[in-house]
Design a protein around this motif. Structure first.
Motif, PDB file in Angstrom:
ATOM      1  N   SER A 100       0.834  -1.212   0.000  1.00 24.33           N
ATOM      2  CA  SER A 100       0.000   0.000   0.000  1.00 24.33           C
ATOM      3  C   SER A 100       0.862   1.251   0.000  1.00 24.33           C
ATOM      4  CB  SER A 100      -0.956   0.005   1.190  1.00 24.33           C
ATOM      5  OG  SER A 100      -0.243  -0.021   2.405  1.00 24.33           O
ATOM      6  N   LEU A 101       1.972   1.230   0.706  1.00 21.99           N
ATOM      7  CA  LEU A 101       2.895   2.367   0.685  1.00 21.99           C
ATOM      8  C   LEU A 101       3.500   2.523  -0.706  1.00 21.99           C
ATOM      9  CD1 LEU A 101       4.348   4.583   2.289  1.00 21.99           C
ATOM     10  CD2 LEU A 101       6.056   2.877   2.909  1.00 21.99           C
ATOM     11  N   TYR A 102       3.856   1.411  -1.322  1.00 24.03           N
ATOM     12  CA  TYR A 102       4.379   1.438  -2.690  1.00 24.03           C
ATOM     13  C   TYR A 102       3.356   2.079  -3.629  1.00 24.03           C
ATOM     14  CZ  TYR A 102       5.936  -0.249  -7.239  1.00 24.03           C
ATOM     15  OH  TYR A 102       6.316  -0.316  -8.557  1.00 24.03           O
ATOM     16  N   GLN A 103       2.100   1.709  -3.480  1.00 21.14           N
ATOM     17  CA  GLN A 103       1.035   2.257  -4.326  1.00 21.14           C
ATOM     18  C   GLN A 103       0.956   3.780  -4.203  1.00 21.14           C
ATOM     19  OE1 GLN A 103      -0.970   0.583  -6.446  1.00 21.14           O
ATOM     20  NE2 GLN A 103       0.101  -1.309  -5.997  1.00 21.14           N
ATOM     21  N   VAL A 104       1.049   4.279  -2.986  1.00 17.84           N
ATOM     22  CA  VAL A 104       0.989   5.724  -2.759  1.00 17.84           C
ATOM     23  C   VAL A 104       2.151   6.416  -3.468  1.00 17.84           C
ATOM     24  CG1 VAL A 104       1.204   7.509  -0.976  1.00 17.84           C
ATOM     25  CG2 VAL A 104      -0.278   5.542  -0.596  1.00 17.84           C
ATOM     26  N   ILE A 105       3.336   5.870  -3.332  1.00 15.12           N
ATOM     27  CA  ILE A 105       4.532   6.479  -3.933  1.00 15.12           C
ATOM     28  C   ILE A 105       4.465   6.427  -5.456  1.00 15.12           C
ATOM     29  CG2 ILE A 105       7.046   6.281  -4.172  1.00 15.12           C
ATOM     30  CD1 ILE A 105       6.168   7.197  -1.398  1.00 15.12           C
ATOM     31  N   ILE A 106       4.139   5.284  -5.991  1.00 14.47           N
ATOM     32  CA  ILE A 106       4.194   5.070  -7.434  1.00 14.47           C
ATOM     33  C   ILE A 106       3.078   5.807  -8.170  1.00 14.47           C
ATOM     34  CG2 ILE A 106       3.009   3.040  -8.340  1.00 14.47           C
ATOM     35  CD1 ILE A 106       6.742   3.726  -8.255  1.00 14.47           C
ATOM     36  N   HIS A 107       2.038   6.197  -7.462  1.00 16.64           N
ATOM     37  CA  HIS A 107       0.958   6.954  -8.085  1.00 16.64           C
ATOM     38  C   HIS A 107       1.006   8.438  -7.712  1.00 16.64           C
ATOM     39  CE1 HIS A 107      -0.561   2.798  -8.473  1.00 16.64           C
ATOM     40  NE2 HIS A 107      -0.888   3.259  -9.648  1.00 16.64           N
ATOM     41  N   SER A 108       2.130   8.870  -7.186  1.00 17.03           N
ATOM     42  CA  SER A 108       2.284  10.270  -6.809  1.00 17.03           C
ATOM     43  C   SER A 108       2.675  11.111  -8.027  1.00 17.03           C
ATOM     44  CB  SER A 108       3.358  10.408  -5.730  1.00 17.03           C
ATOM     45  OG  SER A 108       4.636  10.161  -6.287  1.00 17.03           O
ATOM     46  N   ARG A 109       2.624  12.416  -7.852  1.00 20.30           N
ATOM     47  CA  ARG A 109       3.035  13.342  -8.921  1.00 20.30           C
ATOM     48  C   ARG A 109       4.504  13.164  -9.282  1.00 20.30           C
ATOM     49  NH1 ARG A 109      -0.093  17.111  -5.713  1.00 20.30           N
ATOM     50  NH2 ARG A 109       1.863  17.633  -4.693  1.00 20.30           N
ATOM     51  N   ASP A 110       5.310  12.758  -8.320  1.00 16.74           N
ATOM     52  CA  ASP A 110       6.754  12.618  -8.531  1.00 16.74           C
ATOM     53  C   ASP A 110       7.162  11.214  -8.956  1.00 16.74           C
ATOM     54  OD1 ASP A 110       7.140  15.280  -7.750  1.00 16.74           O
ATOM     55  OD2 ASP A 110       7.264  14.716  -5.637  1.00 16.74           O
ATOM     56  N   SER A 111       6.202  10.385  -9.300  1.00  9.92           N
ATOM     57  CA  SER A 111       6.517   8.981  -9.564  1.00  9.92           C
ATOM     58  C   SER A 111       7.507   8.796 -10.708  1.00  9.92           C
ATOM     59  CB  SER A 111       5.249   8.174  -9.829  1.00  9.92           C
ATOM     60  OG  SER A 111       4.648   8.564 -11.038  1.00  9.92           O
ATOM     61  N   ASP A 112       7.426   9.618 -11.746  1.00 14.29           N
ATOM     62  CA  ASP A 112       8.385   9.469 -12.852  1.00 14.29           C
ATOM     63  C   ASP A 112       9.818   9.700 -12.378  1.00 14.29           C
ATOM     64  OD1 ASP A 112       6.439   8.813 -14.686  1.00 14.29           O
ATOM     65  OD2 ASP A 112       6.267  10.841 -15.509  1.00 14.29           O
ATOM     66  N   ARG A 113      10.026  10.745 -11.587  1.00 11.60           N
ATOM     67  CA  ARG A 113      11.375  11.017 -11.082  1.00 11.60           C
ATOM     68  C   ARG A 113      11.834   9.928 -10.126  1.00 11.60           C
ATOM     69  NH1 ARG A 113      10.810  17.304  -9.806  1.00 11.60           N
ATOM     70  NH2 ARG A 113       8.862  16.475  -9.051  1.00 11.60           N
ATOM     71  N   ILE A 114      10.924   9.433  -9.310  1.00  9.02           N
ATOM     72  CA  ILE A 114      11.279   8.363  -8.372  1.00  9.02           C
ATOM     73  C   ILE A 114      11.624   7.096  -9.144  1.00  9.02           C
ATOM     74  CG2 ILE A 114      10.354   6.834  -6.582  1.00  9.02           C
ATOM     75  CD1 ILE A 114       8.833   9.335  -5.524  1.00  9.02           C
ATOM     76  N   ARG A 115      10.829   6.745 -10.140  1.00 11.66           N
ATOM     77  CA  ARG A 115      11.128   5.561 -10.960  1.00 11.66           C
ATOM     78  C   ARG A 115      12.474   5.703 -11.668  1.00 11.66           C
ATOM     79  NH1 ARG A 115       6.213   2.333 -12.702  1.00 11.66           N
ATOM     80  NH2 ARG A 115       4.487   3.256 -11.594  1.00 11.66           N
TER      81      ARG A 115
END
Length: 192
Positions: A100-115
């Motif tokens: 669930s924490l992963y889901q929050v991060i990966i669907h955030s506005r910054d997900s492209d930069r994080i990926r």
């Protein structure tokens, strides 16, 4: 280890813990650097002495997590072993428990930069493994292309597993990742 090193570690841990607590409470997009500072009781100058942004803090947390579960660079023998390394299984179990924490991060506005940051970190680790583990072997593929392919493929499979809620266990995903990586390496280095 010097007192300064301990203070730096303590400060970074406070910031990372504060961020992860806030993400669980409010979601990644809703938190600001100021929220993190308030929760950690750390000053803005101290934050920026360690990190450039909220994304940078998150990626540093990921790097520390990798070290915690022991995802060390692998030897050629480990990369070509029939079984996945136990550290990979442990890392995937941790990800699975924090889906669930992963889901929050990966669907955030910054997900492209994080990926992008995660892929870069995985690529660097793989490049180090390949350069040290296969230093005398000749690859039929440029190592930078091979590492980029492997990093992207591994992250895509993990993303699929976590997002689609497949019935596979962490052990099964680790085995799949390992077998696919091993097959690509055997082909690239013409190994039997």
């Amino acid at each position: 280890m010097s007192n300064l090193d301990r203070r730096v570690q303590r400060t970074r841990k406070l910031l990372q813990d504060a961020m992860m607590q806030l993400i669980r409470e409010k979601g990644y997009d809703a938190i600001t650097v100021q929220d993190i500072l308030d929760r950690a009781n750390i000053g803005r100058a101290t934050f920026y002495a360690h990190y450039q942004s909220k994304e940078d803090l998150f990626l540093a947390h990921h790097d520390d997590l990798v070290l915690t579960v022991g995802l060390e660079p692998l030897t050629a023998e480990q990369l070509l072993s029939p079984d996945p390394p136990p550290s990979l299984v442990a890392f995937l179990e941790l990800l699975g428990h924090n889906r669930s924490l992963y889901q929050v991060i990966i669907h955030s506005r910054d997900s492209d930069r994080i990926r992008q940051g995660l892929r870069a970190a995985v690529s660097v680790n793989l490049a180090d493994c390949l350069q040290s583990g296969f230093e005398k072997a000749v690859s039929h593929m440029p190592l930078d292309a091979l590492t980029e392919y492997l990093a992207s493929a591994q992250l895509a499979l993990i993303d699929w597993w976590l997002n689609q809620r497949t019935p596979y266990t962490a052990q099964q995903i680790a085995t799949m990742l390992h077998q696919l990586r091993r097959a690509a390496l055997q082909e690239a280095f013409a190994l039997d």
